[in-house]
Write an enzyme that holds these catalytic residues in place. Structure first.
Site, short mmCIF file in Angstrom:
data_model
loop_
_atom_site.label_atom_id
_atom_site.label_comp_id
_atom_site.label_asym_id
_atom_site.label_seq_id
_atom_site.Cartn_x
_atom_site.Cartn_y
_atom_site.Cartn_z
CG ASP A 130 -22.51 -32.73 -26.58
OD1 ASP A 130 -22.03 -33.78 -26.42
OD2 ASP A 130 -22.14 -31.97 -27.55
N GLY A 176 -16.28 -26.33 -31.80
CA GLY A 176 -17.34 -26.94 -30.92
C GLY A 176 -18.18 -28.07 -31.72
CE LYS A 215 -20.95 -24.03 -31.10
NZ LYS A 215 -20.70 -24.79 -29.94
N GLY A 239 -11.87 -23.02 -30.90
CA GLY A 239 -12.13 -24.44 -30.80
C GLY A 239 -13.04 -24.94 -31.89
#
Ligand SMILES: *[C@@H]1O[C@H](CO)[C@@H](O)[C@H](O)[C@H]1NC(C)=O
Ligand SMILES: *[C@@H]1O[C@H](CO)[C@@H](O)[C@H](O)[C@H]1NC(C)=O
Ligand SMILES: *[C@@H]1O[C@H](CO)[C@@H](O)[C@H](O)[C@H]1NC(C)=O
Ligand SMILES: *[C@@H]1O[C@H](CO)[C@@H](O)[C@H](O)[C@H]1NC(C)=O
Ligand SMILES: *[C@@H]1O[C@H](CO)[C@@H](O)[C@H](O)[C@H]1NC(C)=O
Ligand SMILES: *[C@@H]1O[C@H](CO)[C@@H](O)[C@H](O)[C@H]1NC(C)=O
Ligand SMILES: *[C@@H]1O[C@H](CO)[C@@H](O)[C@H](O)[C@H]1NC(C)=O
Ligand SMILES: *[C@@H]1O[C@H](CO)[C@@H](O)[C@H](O)[C@H]1NC(C)=O
Length: 807
Positions: free
Chosen positions: A626, A513, A531, A511
């Site tokens: 978030d 992010g 990440k 993904g």
């Protein structure tokens, strides 16, 4: 929509307060009979823009400014922000009192009565004898015929300074050859044109340029919606951008979704392109978007013979042996003048050559300047330095394995890198200085050579032994944590190369992010999610410290941080892998899986518990900032795990920037983000409420069917609030559950969600209270309609918030 009476009255009062007697008769026009002088203002008919003479800068600053300019600014912004300046190069100098008037030839001109001279004029070819100048509602000052408003001779939009007004164009009129470009101002006080510009090439690509020659940022090509290299442009808070390219014109422009919004797009004195909005609550500009993101990526922002370091507050500094050329300019934010040599180079001119030969001073971990001359002949560092010494214009050299580079004259664009070893452009730069500037190296040379050598050998030996011991220890520790990453002893520091291998060179993307992309990776006995952070410029030490503090936070509903990598500019975080992806995939993507009500309710409780833990239970309160379905991951048995917590700490000041330029998050942002008050953990409560609505409905709150033909009453939170009052709660739940649900839980969840999205953060419950309410340990009152929502729909509810009846 009708405004209630008291609001109108308040507005009128406000307006009258903001309108002192002197511009009671404010007008938007200069005509032959009506000139402008002193503190007179033109105000556009919509009161958004004002034009007049202004003195930039700060009365209390140590440098008094004697120059004033004719300019346009936002009428209602308390911090004077010049948007356009007529006479940047020819300021009006105290004590003359200038006048803006229509001159004899029909042009608009600034006249100096003392010298009877014209300081500035529109210098257009006027074909009528009835010109007037009007400040339009969009901030454009036009000189036109008073009888025919489409007969325009001159307009300020064609001669922009450093700001792109909404509706103005930047780019080319190919017929007349007019090129509208933004040019930075010299400093916060001097409105003369600076050295940076923003231009549109004839091929339609935008560039930021230094001295009109060196491009240091490019927009990429327009792809129909945004420029390829600037996708942030189309975020929710960003204005509507358009690019037009045809035979007559090539330009770029934008409009505002809301004409009353105060948005400032332009090029600042440091050469950074930005879009900002005015936060009335803070009385402060807030920059949503900037390119380049860091100062030192602006070419030569600090001028010659400087070193730029983004990790310092004052990012410009002189190189060793140099001093600031103009301290006054530096203080006013104009550093482009750079630094000058303290002692002239001797350049071999002296008779006594041995003592006065110029010397070199090494600067470590440096992004080397452009325009190097490669010297093939030199094959060692010594030879390279000799080549440089032999030419008086040579000011620096660098010797790396691909050879010898020397530089002549001024050195520009030198940047301090945090860790040179990994950066291909990094290296050691040897700058040439007069011998007098480096007295210490003299002493070393004359010292006891043999003693020095022995000392050095001993020291080296000792160091080697120490390193050996450390290495063996570290090796053991490393192996230990790697074997059992679940044991919870801190986080593992991974090598970049190992993560590259584990992720098969970052090939399996899970993904995109919020702050970088996430990739799937395989360690010997487990699957991981890696990440890769984009634009994380935090220094290594701080990054490691924050990663460690985040690493010790563990909770069943928080994604576990296994390790990290911090090498050169690379910043990566390694997490446990979640096979059931994220909540948005499970809720909104029709892929056959429908989460049943029990699972949904458990997810809601789990997320609430995770957040409550972040807010209360760990040592420092951590605000997630978030929360959205994308950040809620699901493990093999659909236990929710919150991802991306602690990013505010890891990213430091990059974070708020990233937050506001992100797309898609706006629907989850509490109103205080926009109004600019200090955010508390209640911003997470708000976002949680929005997510809870989506868990119930199985749809995005912001999806288009929620706003049928601009009718906000279909906005899901709105429907919930209404149905809570009128009954029929069951119809709110995702239709794909086919009625299979627990109505008591549904009503509870609806009430909680409504309480969570109250505009006033004090009306929202804490996450700990939300957990209790979901568990049925707290009974909730009927929630009032959130004010934001009632404003949208025109309804009015004034239930006094009071959400708990204790059981
Ligand atoms: C100025 O605005 C008012 C309403 O606010 C409008 O009635 C008037 O026609 C406007 N004048 C011009 C010249 O546009
Ligand atoms: C003016 O400068 C002083 C110190 O330089 C600062 O404290 C003050 O906030 C500034 N005022 C404005 C309006 O910028
Ligand atoms: C004004 O007209 C003259 C003569 O027609 C022409 O040479 C000049 O370029 C024009 N100037 C502008 C700014 O259009
Ligand atoms: C402007 O010129 C017209 C003829 O072109 C003339 O009739 C009129 O009187 C002039 N007006 C002024 C104010 O000079
Ligand atoms: C007004 O000016 C425009 C542009 O110069 C011209 O095309 C138009 O014919 C003029 N209209 C009148 C009524 O003079
Ligand atoms: C900027 O460019 C001009 C001409 O291209 C040149 O004369 C000038 O020296 C340059 N300025 C600097 C600071 O290099
Ligand atoms: C964006 O701007 C273009 C042209 O200025 C306009 O056609 C379009 O309707 C605008 N879009 C929105 C959503 O306002
Ligand atoms: C020094 O270098 C400059 C720039 O390369 C060159 O033009 C000049 O001829 C050189 N001078 C000597 C004495 O070699």
């Amino acid at each position: 929509m009708l405004l209630p009476c008291h609001v109108l009255l308040g507005l009128l009062l406000l307006l009258s307060l903001h309108t002192p007697a002197s511009y009671a008769a404010a007008t938007d026009t200069v005509s032959p009979g009506h000139s402008l002088a002193g503190s007179d203002r033109l105000v556009s008919n919509n009161s958004k823009f004002a034009l007049g003479f202004f003195k930039p800068g700060n009365e209390s600053s140590s440098y008094t400014n004697h120059n004033s300019y004719l300019g346009i600014w936002f009428n209602k912004v308390s911090k004077l922000t010049p948007l356009w300046t007529a006479n940047g190069e020819n300021p009006v100098v105290d004590p003359t009192s200038p006048e803006l008037a229509i001159s004899g030839d029909g042009n608009l001109a600034i006249l100096d009565h003392a010298t009877k001279s014209i300081i500035w004029s529109t210098r257009a070819n006027i074909t009528t004898n009835d010109t007037i100048a009007v400040l339009l509602n969009n901030g454009n000052l036009v000189l036109r015929s008073s009888s025919n408003s489409s007969n325009i001779f001159w307009q300020s939009f064609d001669y922009p300074t450093d700001t792109l007004f909404a509706g103005a164009k930047i780019g080319w009129d190919k017929v007349t050859g007019l090129n509208r470009r933004l040019v930075s101002r010299k400093s916060s006080v001097d409105q003369a044109p600076g050295i940076f510009s923003l231009e549109l090439g004839l091929n339609g690509e935008g560039h930021l340029l230094w001295n009109s020659t060196v491009a240091y940022w490019s927009s990429g090509d327009w792809n129909g919606r945004y420029f390829g290299l600037a996708p942030e442009m189309i975020g929710d808070v960003m204005p509507n951008f358009t690019f037009v390219h045809n035979d007559q014109e090539a330009y770029f422009t934008y409009t505002l979704y809301d004409d009353t919004a105060i948005v400032h797009a332009g090029l600042d004195v440091f050469g950074i392109g930005f879009v900002g909005m005015w936060l009335e609550g803070n009385q402060e500009w807030f920059k949503n978007y900037r390119q380049p993101v860091v100062h030192c990526d602006v070419y030569a922002v600090c001028g010659p013979f400087t070193i730029c370091d983004d990790n310092k507050d004052l990012f410009c500094d002189c190189m060793k042996g140099f001093s600031v050329r103009s301290p006054k300019d530096w203080e006013l934010d104009d550093q482009t003048g750079g630094c000058i040599r303290n002692t002239p180079l001797s350049c071999g001119s002296s008779k006594d050559r041995t003592s006065l030969t110029d010397k070199f001073y090494p600067m470590q971990s440096i992004r080397l300047p452009n325009n190097a001359e490669n010297v093939q002949a030199a094959t060692s560092g010594d030879e390279c330095s000799q080549v440089c010494l032999s030419n008086c214009s040579c000011t620096a050299y660098s010797y790396v394995k691909d050879g010898c580079s020397i530089w002549h004259d001024e050195l520009y664009n030198v940047k301090q890198l945090s860790d040179a070893s990994s950066d291909r452009n990094g290296g050691v730069l040897y700058i040439r200085l007069a011998a007098k500037e480096l007295p210490s190296s003299e002493r070393k040379k004359n010292g006891n050579i043999s003693g020095f050598a022995i000392g050095a050998t001993t020291a080296t030996l000792f160091l080697m032994i120490l390193l050996l011991i450390l290495w063996r220890r570290k090796g053991k520790w490393f192996a230990h944590t790697l074997q059992k990453p679940e044991s919870g002893i801190g986080v593992v520091a991974f090598r970049y190369i190992n993560l590259q291998r584990a992720t098969k060179a970052f090939s399996e993307k899970l993904g995109g992010g919020s702050f970088g992309s996430v990739f799937k990776g395989y360690l010997s006995n487990s699957t991981i999610a890696v990440k890769r952070l984009d634009g994380a410029y935090q220094g290594e030490k701080q990054f490691r410290a924050e990663v460690n503090s985040i690493g010790i936070i563990q909770h069943i509903n928080l994604v576990k941080l296994i390790g990290f990598c911090c090498e050169g500019d690379n910043r990566l975080l390694v997490y446990e892998y979640m096979p059931n992806r994220s909540l948005d995939v499970c809720l909104f993507e029709a892929n056959g899986i429908v989460l049943d009500w029990t699972t949904r309710y458990q997810v809601a409780i789990g997320v609430a518990r995770g957040l409550a833990y972040l807010h209360n239970s760990c040592r420092d309160c951590i605000i997630h900032c978030d929360i959205k379905p994308e950040n809620i991951l699901l493990d093999a048995s659909y236990v929710p795990k919150i991802a991306d917590f602690g990013m505010a700490k890891i990213l430091g000041r990059e974070f708020s920037r990233a937050m506001t330029t992100m797309r898609g998050t706006i629907g989850y942002m509490a109103p205080e983000w926009i109004s600019g008050t200090v955010v508390t953990s209640k911003v997470d409560v708000y976002s949680y409420g929005m997510v809870l609505f989506e868990i119930i409905s199985g749809r995005r709150n912001s999806s288009h069917e929620c706003f049928r033909d601009g009718d906000y009453s279909f906005f899901f939170p709105m429907q919930v609030a209404r149905k809570l009052l009128n009954g029929d709660i069951g119809s709110l739940v995702d239709a794909s559950l086919k009625g299979d649900m627990n109505l008591v839980e549904v009503e509870r969840a609806c009430r909680i969600a409504c309480w969570c999205i109250q505009d006033n953060e004090f009306d929202r419950p804490t996450m700990a209270e939300v957990v209790q309410a979901l568990e049925g340990l707290l009974e909730l009152d009927m929630p009032p309609l959130p004010r934001l929502l009632s404003a949208i729909t025109g309804g009015s509810h004034s239930v006094i918030p009071q959400y708990f009846d204790s059981v």
